[in-house]
Design an enzyme around this catalytic site. Structure first.
Site, short mmCIF file in Angstrom:
data_model
loop_
_atom_site.label_atom_id
_atom_site.label_comp_id
_atom_site.label_asym_id
_atom_site.label_seq_id
_atom_site.Cartn_x
_atom_site.Cartn_y
_atom_site.Cartn_z
CE LYS A 282 -40.79 31.37 -17.40
NZ LYS A 282 -39.94 30.64 -18.37
NE ARG A 356 -31.35 34.89 -23.37
CZ ARG A 356 -31.53 33.84 -24.16
NH1 ARG A 356 -31.33 33.95 -25.47
NH2 ARG A 356 -31.88 32.67 -23.65
#
Length: 504
Positions: A282, A356
Protein backbone atom coordinates in the site's frame (compact mmCIF):
# COMPACT_ATOMS: atom_id res chain seq x y z
CA UNK A 1 -20.85 4.47 36.05
CA UNK A 2 -24.25 3.18 37.14
CA UNK A 3 -27.41 3.67 35.10
CA UNK A 4 -31.02 3.67 36.28
CA UNK A 5 -34.53 4.13 34.89
CA UNK A 6 -37.31 5.77 36.90
CA UNK A 7 -40.38 7.99 36.62
CA UNK A 8 -40.51 11.26 38.56
CA UNK A 9 -40.94 15.04 38.54
CA UNK A 10 -38.02 17.19 37.35
CA UNK A 11 -38.34 19.86 40.05
CA UNK A 12 -38.19 17.27 42.86
CA UNK A 13 -34.93 15.55 41.89
CA UNK A 14 -32.24 15.82 44.60
CA UNK A 15 -29.31 15.39 42.24
CA UNK A 16 -26.43 17.44 40.91
CA UNK A 17 -28.08 18.04 37.52
CA UNK A 18 -31.49 17.72 35.86
CA UNK A 19 -31.62 17.74 32.04
CA UNK A 20 -34.64 19.03 30.10
CA UNK A 21 -35.20 20.00 26.47
CA UNK A 22 -36.01 23.19 24.57
CA UNK A 23 -37.25 23.20 20.98
CA UNK A 24 -36.32 25.89 18.48
CA UNK A 25 -38.01 29.29 18.73
CA UNK A 26 -37.67 29.02 22.50
CA UNK A 27 -40.41 26.44 22.84
CA UNK A 28 -39.99 24.50 26.10
CA UNK A 29 -40.85 20.83 26.43
CA UNK A 30 -43.35 19.74 29.06
CA UNK A 31 -40.56 18.98 31.53
CA UNK A 32 -38.94 22.38 30.92
CA UNK A 33 -42.32 24.04 31.48
CA UNK A 34 -42.62 22.28 34.85
CA UNK A 35 -39.20 23.63 35.86
CA UNK A 36 -40.21 27.08 34.62
CA UNK A 37 -43.41 27.12 36.71
CA UNK A 38 -41.66 25.79 39.82
CA UNK A 39 -38.93 28.44 39.51
CA UNK A 40 -41.23 31.36 38.88
CA UNK A 41 -40.18 31.78 35.26
CA UNK A 42 -36.40 31.20 35.42
CA UNK A 43 -36.32 29.16 32.18
CA UNK A 44 -38.47 31.65 30.27
CA UNK A 45 -36.30 34.52 31.48
CA UNK A 46 -33.16 32.84 30.11
CA UNK A 47 -34.82 32.27 26.74
CA UNK A 48 -36.12 35.83 26.50
CA UNK A 49 -32.58 37.11 27.01
CA UNK A 50 -31.49 35.01 24.02
CA UNK A 51 -29.16 32.74 25.98
CA UNK A 52 -31.00 29.64 24.70
CA UNK A 53 -33.00 29.44 21.49
CA UNK A 54 -33.35 25.65 21.24
CA UNK A 55 -31.05 24.91 18.30
CA UNK A 56 -30.20 21.23 18.07
CA UNK A 57 -27.22 20.33 20.23
CA UNK A 58 -27.09 23.65 22.08
CA UNK A 59 -26.81 23.44 25.88
CA UNK A 60 -26.95 25.84 28.80
CA UNK A 61 -26.47 25.06 32.51
CA UNK A 62 -28.41 27.05 35.11
CA UNK A 63 -27.28 27.02 38.74
CA UNK A 64 -29.38 27.20 41.89
CA UNK A 65 -32.71 27.44 40.08
CA UNK A 66 -35.35 28.45 42.66
CA UNK A 67 -38.16 26.00 43.36
CA UNK A 68 -36.05 22.96 42.42
CA UNK A 69 -33.94 20.56 44.50
CA UNK A 70 -31.20 19.98 41.89
CA UNK A 71 -27.92 21.91 42.02
CA UNK A 72 -28.12 22.56 38.27
CA UNK A 73 -30.66 22.50 35.48
CA UNK A 74 -29.31 21.83 32.00
CA UNK A 75 -31.30 23.08 29.02
CA UNK A 76 -30.60 21.15 25.80
CA UNK A 77 -31.64 22.29 22.32
CA UNK A 78 -33.79 19.79 20.43
CA UNK A 79 -34.11 21.66 17.14
CA UNK A 80 -37.39 21.96 15.25
CA UNK A 81 -40.30 20.30 17.06
CA UNK A 82 -41.87 19.07 13.83
CA UNK A 83 -38.58 17.67 12.61
CA UNK A 84 -37.62 15.97 15.85
CA UNK A 85 -36.68 12.43 14.80
CA UNK A 86 -34.35 9.60 15.70
CA UNK A 87 -31.22 11.38 14.51
CA UNK A 88 -32.14 14.56 16.38
CA UNK A 89 -32.80 12.54 19.53
CA UNK A 90 -29.38 10.88 19.40
CA UNK A 91 -27.66 14.22 18.75
CA UNK A 92 -29.47 15.88 21.65
CA UNK A 93 -28.55 13.05 24.03
CA UNK A 94 -24.92 13.17 22.89
CA UNK A 95 -24.87 16.95 23.44
CA UNK A 96 -26.31 16.57 26.94
CA UNK A 97 -23.75 13.89 27.82
CA UNK A 98 -20.86 15.95 26.47
CA UNK A 99 -21.99 19.03 28.41
CA UNK A 100 -22.57 16.96 31.53
CA UNK A 101 -18.92 15.91 31.59
CA UNK A 102 -17.89 19.52 32.10
CA UNK A 103 -20.27 20.26 34.99
CA UNK A 104 -18.49 18.13 37.58
CA UNK A 105 -21.82 16.51 38.49
CA UNK A 106 -21.76 13.24 40.43
CA UNK A 107 -25.33 12.27 39.53
CA UNK A 108 -27.93 13.44 37.05
CA UNK A 109 -31.43 12.72 35.77
CA UNK A 110 -32.06 13.04 32.04
CA UNK A 111 -35.64 13.87 31.04
CA UNK A 112 -34.95 13.99 27.29
CA UNK A 113 -36.12 10.36 27.18
CA UNK A 114 -39.68 11.71 27.64
CA UNK A 115 -39.75 12.95 24.05
CA UNK A 116 -41.99 10.83 21.87
CA UNK A 117 -40.60 9.70 18.52
CA UNK A 118 -42.85 8.32 15.82
CA UNK A 119 -42.78 4.54 15.65
CA UNK A 120 -40.61 4.15 18.77
CA UNK A 121 -41.37 3.23 22.36
CA UNK A 122 -39.62 4.06 25.62
CA UNK A 123 -37.49 0.93 25.41
CA UNK A 124 -36.00 2.44 22.25
CA UNK A 125 -35.63 5.86 23.87
CA UNK A 126 -33.70 4.54 26.86
CA UNK A 127 -31.61 2.15 24.76
CA UNK A 128 -30.55 4.89 22.34
CA UNK A 129 -29.95 7.39 25.14
CA UNK A 130 -27.71 4.98 27.00
CA UNK A 131 -25.76 3.98 23.87
CA UNK A 132 -25.21 7.64 22.94
CA UNK A 133 -24.06 8.40 26.48
CA UNK A 134 -21.64 5.48 26.53
CA UNK A 135 -20.20 6.62 23.20
CA UNK A 136 -19.56 10.09 24.64
CA UNK A 137 -17.87 8.66 27.73
CA UNK A 138 -15.77 6.03 25.96
CA UNK A 139 -12.06 6.72 26.21
CA UNK A 140 -9.12 4.69 24.90
CA UNK A 141 -5.95 5.27 26.90
CA UNK A 142 -4.37 1.80 26.97
CA UNK A 143 -1.31 3.04 25.04
CA UNK A 144 -0.62 6.12 27.15
CA UNK A 145 1.98 6.18 29.89
CA UNK A 146 0.95 6.02 33.52
CA UNK A 147 1.55 9.72 34.12
CA UNK A 148 -0.28 10.69 30.94
CA UNK A 149 -3.30 8.62 32.01
CA UNK A 150 -3.31 10.34 35.39
CA UNK A 151 -3.20 13.75 33.70
CA UNK A 152 -6.26 13.05 31.54
CA UNK A 153 -9.42 14.79 32.76
CA UNK A 154 -11.49 12.57 35.01
CA UNK A 155 -15.25 12.27 34.73
CA UNK A 156 -16.99 12.65 38.07
CA UNK A 157 -20.40 11.39 36.97
CA UNK A 158 -21.20 8.20 38.91
CA UNK A 159 -24.95 7.78 38.44
CA UNK A 160 -27.13 8.68 35.48
CA UNK A 161 -30.89 8.11 35.47
CA UNK A 162 -33.14 8.18 32.42
CA UNK A 163 -36.66 9.24 33.25
CA UNK A 164 -39.84 7.95 31.57
CA UNK A 165 -43.27 9.62 31.77
CA UNK A 166 -45.27 6.95 33.60
CA UNK A 167 -44.66 4.08 35.96
CA UNK A 168 -46.25 1.84 33.33
CA UNK A 169 -43.34 2.77 31.03
CA UNK A 170 -40.73 1.45 33.48
CA UNK A 171 -40.63 -2.16 32.17
CA UNK A 172 -39.97 -0.92 28.63
CA UNK A 173 -37.30 1.50 29.86
CA UNK A 174 -35.62 -1.18 31.96
CA UNK A 175 -35.58 -3.56 28.98
CA UNK A 176 -33.92 -0.84 26.91
CA UNK A 177 -31.32 -0.27 29.63
CA UNK A 178 -30.56 -4.00 29.88
CA UNK A 179 -30.06 -4.36 26.13
CA UNK A 180 -28.01 -1.16 25.85
CA UNK A 181 -25.67 -2.13 28.68
CA UNK A 182 -24.92 -5.44 26.96
CA UNK A 183 -24.49 -3.85 23.53
CA UNK A 184 -22.29 -1.17 25.09
CA UNK A 185 -20.00 -3.75 26.69
CA UNK A 186 -19.64 -5.59 23.39
CA UNK A 187 -19.12 -2.41 21.41
CA UNK A 188 -16.47 -1.19 23.86
CA UNK A 189 -14.56 -4.47 23.46
CA UNK A 190 -14.67 -4.11 19.67
CA UNK A 191 -13.49 -0.49 19.96
CA UNK A 192 -10.64 -1.41 22.30
CA UNK A 193 -9.41 -4.14 19.95
CA UNK A 194 -9.70 -1.89 16.91
CA UNK A 195 -7.87 1.00 18.57
CA UNK A 196 -4.91 -1.12 19.67
CA UNK A 197 -1.86 -0.88 17.38
CA UNK A 198 -0.80 -3.84 15.30
CA UNK A 199 2.26 -4.62 17.40
CA UNK A 200 -0.01 -5.26 20.40
CA UNK A 201 -3.19 -6.59 18.81
CA UNK A 202 -1.74 -9.56 16.95
CA UNK A 203 -3.55 -12.72 15.84
CA UNK A 204 -2.37 -14.30 19.09
CA UNK A 205 -3.80 -11.40 21.10
CA UNK A 206 -7.18 -11.82 19.39
CA UNK A 207 -7.08 -15.52 20.27
CA UNK A 208 -6.27 -14.71 23.90
CA UNK A 209 -9.15 -12.22 23.99
CA UNK A 210 -11.52 -14.91 22.74
CA UNK A 211 -10.22 -17.36 25.33
CA UNK A 212 -10.89 -14.78 28.04
CA UNK A 213 -14.56 -14.82 26.97
CA UNK A 214 -14.56 -18.55 27.59
CA UNK A 215 -13.59 -17.96 31.22
CA UNK A 216 -17.26 -17.16 31.79
CA UNK A 217 -19.93 -19.80 31.47
CA UNK A 218 -21.61 -20.18 28.12
CA UNK A 219 -18.82 -19.73 25.56
CA UNK A 220 -16.39 -22.37 24.32
CA UNK A 221 -13.32 -21.41 22.30
CA UNK A 222 -10.96 -23.40 20.09
CA UNK A 223 -7.95 -21.93 18.32
CA UNK A 224 -6.68 -23.60 15.17
CA UNK A 225 -2.98 -23.15 14.51
CA UNK A 226 -1.29 -22.98 11.12
CA UNK A 227 -0.52 -26.71 11.23
CA UNK A 228 -4.23 -27.40 11.74
CA UNK A 229 -5.10 -25.12 8.83
CA UNK A 230 -2.52 -26.82 6.65
CA UNK A 231 -4.08 -30.18 7.43
CA UNK A 232 -7.52 -28.82 6.54
CA UNK A 233 -6.23 -27.52 3.21
CA UNK A 234 -6.64 -23.81 3.94
CA UNK A 235 -4.18 -22.70 1.29
CA UNK A 236 -6.04 -19.47 0.66
CA UNK A 237 -5.85 -18.24 4.26
CA UNK A 238 -2.27 -19.42 4.74
CA UNK A 239 -1.14 -17.62 1.60
CA UNK A 240 -1.92 -14.33 3.36
CA UNK A 241 0.06 -15.11 6.52
CA UNK A 242 3.08 -16.47 4.61
CA UNK A 243 4.87 -13.11 4.72
CA UNK A 244 4.41 -12.54 8.45
CA UNK A 245 6.37 -13.69 11.48
CA UNK A 246 3.10 -13.67 13.43
CA UNK A 247 1.36 -17.04 13.04
CA UNK A 248 -2.20 -16.96 11.73
CA UNK A 249 -5.03 -18.14 13.99
CA UNK A 250 -8.48 -19.42 13.21
CA UNK A 251 -10.51 -18.62 16.31
CA UNK A 252 -13.68 -20.66 16.78
CA UNK A 253 -16.31 -19.67 19.35
CA UNK A 254 -19.47 -21.55 20.33
CA UNK A 255 -22.41 -20.31 22.39
CA UNK A 256 -25.09 -22.99 22.52
CA UNK A 257 -27.90 -21.72 24.71
CA UNK A 258 -30.78 -22.46 22.35
CA UNK A 259 -32.79 -25.61 21.70
CA UNK A 260 -30.60 -28.69 21.44
CA UNK A 261 -29.97 -29.67 17.85
CA UNK A 262 -31.15 -26.34 16.42
CA UNK A 263 -28.85 -25.05 13.70
CA UNK A 264 -26.78 -22.06 14.86
CA UNK A 265 -26.34 -18.59 13.49
CA UNK A 266 -22.74 -18.24 12.31
CA UNK A 267 -20.72 -15.02 12.44
CA UNK A 268 -17.45 -14.83 10.50
CA UNK A 269 -15.03 -11.94 10.89
CA UNK A 270 -12.00 -10.73 9.00
CA UNK A 271 -9.20 -10.35 11.55
CA UNK A 272 -6.32 -8.75 9.61
CA UNK A 273 -4.44 -7.26 12.54
CA UNK A 274 -2.28 -5.28 10.15
CA UNK A 275 -2.47 -5.00 6.39
CA UNK A 276 0.49 -3.54 4.53
CA UNK A 277 -0.83 -5.02 1.30
CA UNK A 278 1.79 -7.75 1.02
CA UNK A 279 3.94 -7.63 -2.11
CA UNK A 280 1.30 -5.32 -3.65
CA UNK A 281 2.27 -2.89 -0.91
CA UNK A 282 0.00 0.00 0.00
CA UNK A 283 1.01 3.68 -0.22
CA UNK A 284 2.57 4.98 2.99
CA UNK A 285 -0.10 7.64 3.55
CA UNK A 286 -2.61 6.48 6.17
CA UNK A 287 -1.17 2.97 6.22
CA UNK A 288 -1.25 3.25 10.02
CA UNK A 289 -5.04 2.96 9.78
CA UNK A 290 -4.65 -0.59 8.53
CA UNK A 291 -4.54 -1.66 12.18
CA UNK A 292 -8.33 -1.34 11.84
CA UNK A 293 -8.44 -4.12 9.24
CA UNK A 294 -9.35 -6.57 12.00
CA UNK A 295 -12.57 -4.78 12.95
CA UNK A 296 -14.71 -7.55 11.47
CA UNK A 297 -13.09 -10.04 13.83
CA UNK A 298 -13.41 -7.56 16.70
CA UNK A 299 -17.14 -7.28 15.96
CA UNK A 300 -17.54 -11.05 16.26
CA UNK A 301 -15.86 -11.01 19.69
CA UNK A 302 -17.86 -7.95 20.77
CA UNK A 303 -21.12 -9.58 19.71
CA UNK A 304 -20.31 -12.73 21.67
CA UNK A 305 -19.56 -10.57 24.71
CA UNK A 306 -22.97 -8.88 24.41
CA UNK A 307 -24.83 -12.16 23.87
CA UNK A 308 -23.06 -13.54 26.93
CA UNK A 309 -24.28 -10.59 28.99
CA UNK A 310 -27.85 -10.98 27.72
CA UNK A 311 -27.84 -14.78 28.06
CA UNK A 312 -29.84 -14.99 24.84
CA UNK A 313 -31.56 -18.36 24.27
CA UNK A 314 -29.96 -18.97 20.88
CA UNK A 315 -27.26 -21.11 19.30
CA UNK A 316 -24.41 -18.98 17.96
CA UNK A 317 -21.02 -19.82 16.50
CA UNK A 318 -18.27 -17.45 15.49
CA UNK A 319 -15.09 -17.75 13.45
CA UNK A 320 -12.38 -15.11 13.32
CA UNK A 321 -9.73 -15.56 10.65
CA UNK A 322 -6.74 -13.68 12.09
CA UNK A 323 -3.51 -12.89 10.27
CA UNK A 324 -1.16 -10.15 9.17
CA UNK A 325 -0.47 -9.27 5.53
CA UNK A 326 3.14 -8.18 5.11
CA UNK A 327 5.82 -8.30 2.36
CA UNK A 328 8.54 -10.88 2.87
CA UNK A 329 10.71 -13.30 0.90
CA UNK A 330 8.12 -16.01 1.49
CA UNK A 331 5.06 -13.85 0.88
CA UNK A 332 2.60 -14.81 -1.82
CA UNK A 333 3.33 -13.05 -5.10
CA UNK A 334 1.02 -11.51 -7.71
CA UNK A 335 0.25 -14.25 -10.20
CA UNK A 336 0.60 -17.11 -7.70
CA UNK A 337 -2.16 -19.72 -7.61
CA UNK A 338 -3.36 -21.09 -4.27
CA UNK A 339 -5.88 -23.80 -3.44
CA UNK A 340 -8.65 -23.06 -0.96
CA UNK A 341 -10.19 -25.45 1.55
CA UNK A 342 -13.17 -25.78 -0.82
CA UNK A 343 -10.81 -27.03 -3.55
CA UNK A 344 -11.34 -23.90 -5.63
CA UNK A 345 -8.08 -22.59 -7.05
CA UNK A 346 -7.44 -18.84 -6.85
CA UNK A 347 -5.10 -16.72 -8.95
CA UNK A 348 -3.80 -14.00 -6.64
CA UNK A 349 -3.51 -11.03 -8.97
CA UNK A 350 -3.26 -8.51 -6.13
CA UNK A 351 -1.99 -9.49 -2.70
CA UNK A 352 -3.77 -6.47 -1.20
CA UNK A 353 -7.11 -8.14 -1.89
CA UNK A 354 -6.35 -10.49 0.98
CA UNK A 355 -9.48 -10.23 3.13
CA UNK A 356 -11.47 -12.34 0.70
CA UNK A 357 -8.68 -14.93 0.72
CA UNK A 358 -8.82 -15.52 4.47
CA UNK A 359 -12.62 -15.34 4.54
CA UNK A 360 -12.92 -17.94 1.77
CA UNK A 361 -11.44 -20.66 3.97
CA UNK A 362 -13.20 -19.43 7.10
CA UNK A 363 -16.57 -19.59 5.34
CA UNK A 364 -15.89 -23.08 4.02
CA UNK A 365 -14.90 -24.19 7.52
CA UNK A 366 -18.15 -22.81 8.96
CA UNK A 367 -20.24 -24.56 6.32
CA UNK A 368 -18.59 -27.95 6.84
CA UNK A 369 -18.18 -27.82 10.60
CA UNK A 370 -21.51 -26.27 11.66
CA UNK A 371 -24.00 -26.31 8.74
CA UNK A 372 -25.49 -23.04 10.10
CA UNK A 373 -29.06 -21.81 9.70
CA UNK A 374 -27.59 -18.51 8.46
CA UNK A 375 -24.07 -17.20 8.07
CA UNK A 376 -23.14 -13.51 8.30
CA UNK A 377 -19.60 -12.35 7.59
CA UNK A 378 -18.25 -8.89 8.26
CA UNK A 379 -15.08 -7.38 6.88
CA UNK A 380 -13.34 -4.12 6.11
CA UNK A 381 -13.20 -5.51 2.61
CA UNK A 382 -13.13 -2.75 -0.01
CA UNK A 383 -12.36 0.91 -0.32
CA UNK A 384 -14.90 0.83 -3.15
CA UNK A 385 -17.68 0.42 -0.59
CA UNK A 386 -16.54 3.63 1.11
CA UNK A 387 -16.66 5.42 -2.25
CA UNK A 388 -20.14 4.05 -2.95
CA UNK A 389 -21.81 4.60 0.42
CA UNK A 390 -19.59 6.89 2.49
CA UNK A 391 -19.34 6.29 6.21
CA UNK A 392 -23.03 6.02 7.06
CA UNK A 393 -24.37 2.56 6.16
CA UNK A 394 -22.41 -0.67 5.91
CA UNK A 395 -22.68 -2.42 2.55
CA UNK A 396 -24.97 -5.46 2.59
CA UNK A 397 -24.92 -8.37 0.17
CA UNK A 398 -27.07 -11.46 0.62
CA UNK A 399 -28.13 -14.55 -1.28
CA UNK A 400 -31.41 -14.69 0.66
CA UNK A 401 -34.04 -11.93 0.59
CA UNK A 402 -35.42 -12.77 4.05
CA UNK A 403 -31.99 -12.51 5.67
CA UNK A 404 -31.34 -9.20 3.90
CA UNK A 405 -34.67 -7.83 5.17
CA UNK A 406 -33.99 -9.00 8.72
CA UNK A 407 -30.57 -7.30 8.79
CA UNK A 408 -31.94 -4.12 7.23
CA UNK A 409 -34.75 -3.99 9.79
CA UNK A 410 -32.34 -4.55 12.69
CA UNK A 411 -30.08 -1.79 11.39
CA UNK A 412 -32.98 0.68 11.21
CA UNK A 413 -34.10 -0.26 14.73
CA UNK A 414 -30.74 0.23 16.40
CA UNK A 415 -29.35 3.02 14.20
CA UNK A 416 -26.53 0.90 12.73
CA UNK A 417 -27.81 0.92 9.18
CA UNK A 418 -26.98 -1.13 6.10
CA UNK A 419 -27.68 -0.63 2.41
CA UNK A 420 -28.14 -3.62 0.13
CA UNK A 421 -26.11 -3.83 -3.07
CA UNK A 422 -26.65 -6.32 -5.91
CA UNK A 423 -25.22 -9.81 -6.05
CA UNK A 424 -26.22 -10.67 -9.61
CA UNK A 425 -24.77 -13.59 -11.62
CA UNK A 426 -23.59 -11.16 -14.31
CA UNK A 427 -20.71 -10.23 -12.02
CA UNK A 428 -19.37 -13.80 -11.94
CA UNK A 429 -17.62 -13.22 -15.27
CA UNK A 430 -15.57 -10.45 -13.70
CA UNK A 431 -13.48 -12.83 -11.57
CA UNK A 432 -12.69 -15.42 -14.28
CA UNK A 433 -9.03 -16.37 -14.37
CA UNK A 434 -6.93 -17.47 -17.33
CA UNK A 435 -5.07 -20.10 -15.30
CA UNK A 436 -7.18 -20.88 -12.19
CA UNK A 437 -10.81 -21.30 -11.22
CA UNK A 438 -11.19 -17.66 -10.13
CA UNK A 439 -9.09 -14.55 -9.59
CA UNK A 440 -9.07 -12.53 -6.38
CA UNK A 441 -9.73 -9.24 -8.21
CA UNK A 442 -11.66 -8.25 -11.31
CA UNK A 443 -10.15 -9.40 -14.59
CA UNK A 444 -12.41 -7.19 -16.70
CA UNK A 445 -13.75 -3.63 -16.47
CA UNK A 446 -10.96 -2.59 -14.10
CA UNK A 447 -12.07 -1.13 -10.78
CA UNK A 448 -15.77 -0.90 -11.58
CA UNK A 449 -18.07 -2.21 -8.86
CA UNK A 450 -15.21 -3.14 -6.56
CA UNK A 451 -17.37 -3.84 -3.50
CA UNK A 452 -19.63 -6.08 -5.59
CA UNK A 453 -16.65 -7.95 -7.01
CA UNK A 454 -15.40 -8.67 -3.49
CA UNK A 455 -18.82 -9.99 -2.46
CA UNK A 456 -19.08 -12.02 -5.68
CA UNK A 457 -15.79 -13.71 -4.83
CA UNK A 458 -17.05 -14.64 -1.35
CA UNK A 459 -20.32 -15.90 -2.80
CA UNK A 460 -18.41 -18.67 -4.60
CA UNK A 461 -17.72 -20.15 -1.15
CA UNK A 462 -21.20 -19.69 0.33
CA UNK A 463 -23.65 -21.01 -2.24
CA UNK A 464 -24.76 -23.87 0.05
CA UNK A 465 -25.57 -21.48 2.94
CA UNK A 466 -28.11 -18.76 3.62
CA UNK A 467 -25.50 -16.02 3.71
CA UNK A 468 -24.99 -12.28 4.07
CA UNK A 469 -21.83 -10.21 3.78
CA UNK A 470 -21.32 -6.87 5.52
CA UNK A 471 -18.67 -4.61 4.01
CA UNK A 472 -17.77 -2.35 6.95
CA UNK A 473 -14.81 -0.56 5.40
CA UNK A 474 -16.60 2.79 5.70
CA UNK A 475 -18.16 2.26 9.12
CA UNK A 476 -15.69 0.34 11.30
CA UNK A 477 -13.64 3.43 12.09
CA UNK A 478 -13.86 7.18 11.70
CA UNK A 479 -10.64 9.14 11.44
CA UNK A 480 -8.33 7.37 13.85
CA UNK A 481 -11.00 5.88 16.12
CA UNK A 482 -12.82 2.55 15.99
CA UNK A 483 -16.62 2.74 16.12
CA UNK A 484 -17.44 -0.77 17.32
CA UNK A 485 -19.82 -1.25 14.40
CA UNK A 486 -21.53 -3.52 13.44
CA UNK A 487 -21.90 -4.91 16.98
CA UNK A 488 -25.20 -3.02 17.58
CA UNK A 489 -26.63 -4.29 14.29
CA UNK A 490 -25.68 -7.91 15.00
CA UNK A 491 -26.98 -7.88 18.57
CA UNK A 492 -30.28 -6.33 17.48
CA UNK A 493 -30.60 -8.98 14.76
CA UNK A 494 -30.03 -11.70 17.37
CA UNK A 495 -32.46 -10.07 19.82
CA UNK A 496 -35.12 -10.06 17.09
CA UNK A 497 -34.33 -13.67 16.24
CA UNK A 498 -34.63 -14.75 19.89
CA UNK A 499 -37.95 -12.89 20.17
CA UNK A 500 -39.35 -14.62 17.07
CA UNK A 501 -38.24 -18.03 18.30
CA UNK A 502 -39.89 -17.48 21.68
CA UNK A 503 -43.16 -16.60 19.93
CA UNK A 504 -42.98 -19.81 17.92
Amino acid sequence: MEYFVKSGNPEKQRVACVIVGIFERRSPTTMAEIIDRASGGAVGSVMRRGDMDGKLGQSLVLHNVPGTFADRVMLVGLGRERGFDEAAFRKAIAASSSALRNTGSIDAVNFLTHQEIKGRDFRWNVLQALLATQAEYYRFDACRGEQAREDLPSYKLERLTFDVPRRSDLPAGEAGMRDALAIGVGQALAKDLGNLPGNLCTPTYLAETAQALASRKGVKVRVLEEADMQQLGMGSLLSVSAGSRQPAKLIVLEYLNGPKGEKPVALVGKGLTFDAGGISIKPAAQMDEMKFDMCGGAAVLGTFKAVQELELPINLVGVVAASENLPDGQAVKPGDVVTSMAGITIEVLNTDAEGRLILADALTYVEREFDPAVCIDMATLTGACVVALGGYPSGLFANNAGLARALTQAGEQIGDRVWELPLWPEYDDHIKSECADIANIATKNGREGGAIIGATFLHRFTRKMKWAHLDIAGTAWIGKKATGRPVPLLVQYLLNLAARQSED
